[in-house]
Design a protein around this motif. Structure first.
Motif, PDB file in Angstrom:
ATOM      1  N   GLY A  21     -12.917 -45.323  -6.224  1.00  0.00           N
ATOM      2  CA  GLY A  21     -14.162 -44.779  -5.687  1.00  0.00           C
ATOM      3  C   GLY A  21     -14.399 -43.393  -6.209  1.00  0.00           C
ATOM      4  O   GLY A  21     -13.519 -42.773  -6.826  1.00  0.00           O
ATOM      5  N   SER A  22     -15.575 -42.887  -5.957  1.00  0.00           N
ATOM      6  CA  SER A  22     -15.905 -41.536  -6.402  1.00  0.00           C
ATOM      7  C   SER A  22     -15.158 -40.510  -5.571  1.00  0.00           C
ATOM      8  O   SER A  22     -14.797 -40.748  -4.415  1.00  0.00           O
ATOM      9  CB  SER A  22     -17.414 -41.312  -6.302  1.00  0.00           C
ATOM     10  OG  SER A  22     -17.848 -41.524  -4.960  1.00  0.00           O
ATOM     11  N   ALA A  23     -14.904 -39.353  -6.182  1.00  0.00           N
ATOM     12  CA  ALA A  23     -14.230 -38.264  -5.478  1.00  0.00           C
ATOM     13  C   ALA A  23     -15.139 -37.714  -4.387  1.00  0.00           C
ATOM     14  O   ALA A  23     -16.368 -37.810  -4.456  1.00  0.00           O
ATOM     15  CB  ALA A  23     -13.836 -37.167  -6.456  1.00  0.00           C
ATOM     16  N   GLY A  24     -14.513 -37.163  -3.349  1.00  0.00           N
ATOM     17  CA  GLY A  24     -15.304 -36.613  -2.261  1.00  0.00           C
ATOM     18  C   GLY A  24     -14.446 -36.058  -1.157  1.00  0.00           C
ATOM     19  O   GLY A  24     -13.236 -35.833  -1.327  1.00  0.00           O
ATOM     20  N   GLU A  25     -15.053 -35.877  -0.016  1.00  0.00           N
ATOM     21  CA  GLU A  25     -14.373 -35.321   1.159  1.00  0.00           C
ATOM     22  C   GLU A  25     -14.148 -36.447   2.160  1.00  0.00           C
ATOM     23  O   GLU A  25     -14.899 -36.612   3.120  1.00  0.00           O
ATOM     24  CB  GLU A  25     -15.210 -34.189   1.766  1.00  0.00           C
ATOM     25  CG  GLU A  25     -15.468 -33.010   0.841  1.00  0.00           C
ATOM     26  CD  GLU A  25     -14.180 -32.265   0.511  1.00  0.00           C
ATOM     27  OE1 GLU A  25     -13.263 -32.255   1.368  1.00  0.00           O
ATOM     28  OE2 GLU A  25     -14.082 -31.716  -0.601  1.00  0.00           O
ATOM     29  N   GLY A  26     -13.111 -37.236   1.923  1.00  0.00           N
ATOM     30  CA  GLY A  26     -12.875 -38.393   2.775  1.00  0.00           C
ATOM     31  C   GLY A  26     -11.787 -38.195   3.812  1.00  0.00           C
ATOM     32  O   GLY A  26     -11.317 -39.172   4.401  1.00  0.00           O
ATOM     33  N   ALA A  27     -11.363 -36.950   4.031  1.00  0.00           N
ATOM     34  CA  ALA A  27     -10.227 -36.704   4.919  1.00  0.00           C
ATOM     35  C   ALA A  27     -10.490 -37.199   6.338  1.00  0.00           C
ATOM     36  O   ALA A  27      -9.631 -37.830   6.959  1.00  0.00           O
ATOM     37  CB  ALA A  27      -9.885 -35.223   4.925  1.00  0.00           C
TER      38      ALA A  27
END
Length: 723
Positions: A21-27
């Motif tokens: 998946g695309s990078a992001g803020e999934g924390a």
């Protein structure tokens, strides 16, 4: 298809293929995913949590939905588990009180009153005719509302999901592991190998495929992509034909051969011709499967292909038109004549057959010279025998130390078990001990140097998986003969089934046995309450799925053994229903909760066996008062209708005694052979692991192991068995 493949990897390895998946803020989404996993007894490893946290929220949610679906199926939480008694295990009535309550309600119902009165006049009452018996009287949602929330406990099961490699790499590794397995696979694993082979046949292949059933599955995929077939016996071709017809590649059940396309017929006939041309003695193998070969010949039409005359000879032997004296017949003749030295000379050329005949040879040898020749031959050919067979023979002779009047158990490849008296003469102790010592030396020679060995103590009493058919598919399932501690105050069994077409009634029961294996009491639909336990109530049809439970307070149970069983009272068998599985949960004190709580599930196994009575495992009270489970994975034939615990208690106690008292080779045995003076052995207590590479053997993989470590857990325990 992608979900199916990803799910397959998770089930076999407890690794989640590296999420994409695309990078992001999934924390935040990753933490929510981890919390959702906790409700079904799973969690993310620190490495996997970190990986997910670096992806977009959408990618994490997508991964979470697929993974939660898979792990819910693994633990049995993908279906709704209702209980007949809405507040089970509380307020379970006495059996007769409950039955009279059902009768009273039926008499108060205009539609059923006349039928009940007629039955009573004849002195017999059919419980199934009562409108409130055997059918849920409340919805699943009403049952949930009547139950208290589960109180979390430190003893609840936690299964860690680790970060895997890319999906393609994980699939290739799993294919190589299953195809190259040194022990036979169970039915589910064979199906998974078929799925993997269809994808991986054009790619890397294992150095060898020693198990013939695996080879048949791989050959089917290789045939589809035009790759060379792996054939060295005529039986390999027969197994492949069975695979192509959707039949049984183990050759235990008859296969109805399909009409095969001409290119496939040519490939099979060419394979037969090549095998026989290279070694005409292979024609003797036809005798073991004459009828299947005759039926296959009717489909292949060998007379249409005169360029493969050796293939035609195979079917001529099957029809009795050509003589091919079999190796087995020559060996049987020598054994019948008690010509031990002659039999040994012949069997040296077939090491596996020699090993399987060792017990008989030692018993019929007339003198010490003959027994010495048998042992010497075994030592000589041992390096040519598969590790699985060497260990199986070692386990066999270990159990020959028992008294001859003790029961002898047989279990076929489909899990069907039966017991008979052991009338064999004993094997001389000195010869038996010499043989055992030689077999241990051979295994010690084959086992790799483990370097630094890190052990989970709980794995030491797990039986070696010498056959995949000794283990059912599922979660937390151990091979037949394995022993594990039972830590908890309340033990709860569950069974779920969903019928395919006909009304199907399964009955969960528990037989309580004394130390001498005599019956103390039981829990079933005919005995809803016994000392220490309650039954959730009888459900008699499962068009939408049905569940039954038994709850036991272990400190109140009378008796030395608890034997859960699933009886088919009516309807479809275990291999005919749409779905069926058994398991057990452990709870501490007053955890309360629903009848089924996934985080408390310790074991969930599929019910897929030949028989009408399933015996998954037995629980034994030790001298110190603690309980331990021993896995059985057995099916008894039973009767065609109305199997009940009361009727089968004698046969069940016999097979339980035979298996409980049998000594199985365990991981402890291989570990003792594996480590020497140069091997450091550490017991893992759940804490930090070493920074250096280790060989880890345990029930589950710890976090933080060095990436160069060799890891053996329940999912790949078969890798311990040397080739």
């Amino acid at each position: 298809m992608a979900y199916r493949l990803e799910s397959l990897v998770i089930r076999h390895t407890h690794r989640l293929p590296s999420p994409r998946g695309s990078a992001g803020e999934g924390a935040a989404a990753a933490r929510q995913f981890d919390a959702a996993l906790t409700s079904v007894g799973f969690k993310l490893s620190a490495e996997l949590l970190e990986r997910l946290s670096g992806l977009s929220e959408a990618a994490v949610v997508h991964t979470a939905k697929r993974t939660l679906r898979t792990v819910s199926e693994m633990v049995g939480d993908h279906v709704r588990h209702n209980a007949y008694f809405i507040d089970f295990p509380a307020n379970v009535p006495d059996t007769e009180e409950f039955w009279m309550r059902c009768v009273a309600k039926a008499l108060g119902d205009d539609a059923s009153r006349e039928n009940v009165l007629t039955q009573r006049a004849h002195g017999v009452l059919d419980l199934l005719s009562l409108p409130t018996y055997g059918r849920y009287q409340h919805t699943y949602e009403e049952m949930l509302a009547a139950q208290d929330e589960l109180i979390a406990s430190a003893g609840d099961r936690v299964t860690v999901l680790h970060l895997g490699r890319d999906l393609d790499d994980e699939l290739t590794d799993l294919y190589l592991a299953l195809a190259g397995s040194t022990t036979p696979l169970g039915e589910e694993h064979l199906r998974d190998l078929k799925t993997l082979a269809e994808r991986c046949a054009p790619g890397p292949q294992p150095e060898t495929i020693p198990i013939r059933e695996n080879r048949a599955v791989v050959n089917e995929a290789r045939l589809a992509v035009g790759a060379d077939l792996l054939l060295d016996t005529v039986t390999d071709v027969l197994r492949l034909a069975c695979a192509l017809s959707g039949g049984d590649v183990t050759l235990q059940e008859p296969t109805r051969f399909r009409t095969l396309p001409r290119p496939v017929r040519r490939a099979l006939l060419a394979g037969l011709d090549t095998v026989v041309a290279a070694n005409p003695a292979k024609l003797a193998d036809v005798h073991a499967h004459r009828e299947p070969f005759k039926r296959l010949g009717e489909r292949l039409h060998p007379h249409e292909y005169p360029r493969w005359p050796h293939a035609a000879e195979v079917f001529a032997v099957a029809r009795g038109e050509k003589e091919a004296r079999s190796f087995d017949s020559r060996a049987e003749k020598l054994l019948a004549e008690r010509d031990v030295l002659g039999a040994v000379r012949l069997l040296r050329s077939a090491p596996g057959k020699l090993f399987r005949a060792l017990d008989l040879l030692l018993r019929i040898a007339a003198d010490q010279e003959g027994r010495d020749a048998v042992v010497a031959a075994a030592v000589q050919v041992a390096p040519e025998v598969s590790g699985r067979v060497v260990l199986s023979v070692r386990e066999h002779f270990q159990n020959r130390e028992r008294k001859t009047d003790e029961p002898r158990i047989f279990v076929n490849r489909r899990g069907r078990g039966w017991v008979t008296a052991d009338v064999r003469p004993p094997v001389p102790a000195a010869d038996r001990d010499r043989l055992i010592t030689a077999l241990d030396a051979e295994m010690r020679r084959r086992l790799p140097a483990p370097g630094r060995l890190l052990l989970d103590p709980e794995v030491l009493d797990v039986a070696l998986p010498l056959s995949g058919r000794a283990t059912a598919a599922g979660l937390g399932v151990l091979p037949r003969g394995s022993v594990a501690a039972v830590d908890g105050e309340r033990l709860r069994f569950f069974v779920y089934w969903k019928q395919t077409e006909h009304r199907t009634d399964y009955d969960l029961s528990a037989l309580l046995l004394r130390a001498d294996y005599s019956t103390a009491s039981w829990l079933s639909y005919t005995s809803l309450r016994a000392v220490g336990g309650e039954h959730s109530g009888d459900v008699t049809e499962a068009s939408d799925g049905a569940s039954e439970f038994i709850d036991l307070s272990l400190d109140r149970v009378r008796g030395a053994y608890i034997v859960p069983q699933v009886n088919i009272y009516a309807g479809e068998g275990f291999e005919e229903v749409e779905e069926s599985f058994f398991g057990f949960m452990l709870r501490d004190g007053e955890q309360k909760g629903r009848p089924f709580e996934p985080r408390t599930v310790r074991m969930k196994s599929e019910l897929r066996g030949a028989g009408r009575v399933a015996l998954p495992l037995v629980f034994r009270r030790e001298d110190d008062g603690r309980w331990r489970a021993k896995w059985l994975h057995l099916y008894l034939k039973g009767i065609s209708y109305a199997n009940r615990v009361e009727q089968n208690q004698v046969s069940v106690s016999k097979v339980v005694r035979a298996l409980v008292e049998r000594e199985y080779l365990t991981v402890r045995h291989l570990v003792d052979l594996m480590h020497g003076d140069t091997t450091a052995v550490d017991l893992w207590d759940g804490g930090p692991v070493p920074d250096e590479p280790v060989t880890y053997i345990g029930l589950e993989r710890p976090e933080g192991l060095h990436p160069d470590s060799r890891v053996v857990t329940l999912e790949n325990l078969r890798d311990l068995i040397p080739g």
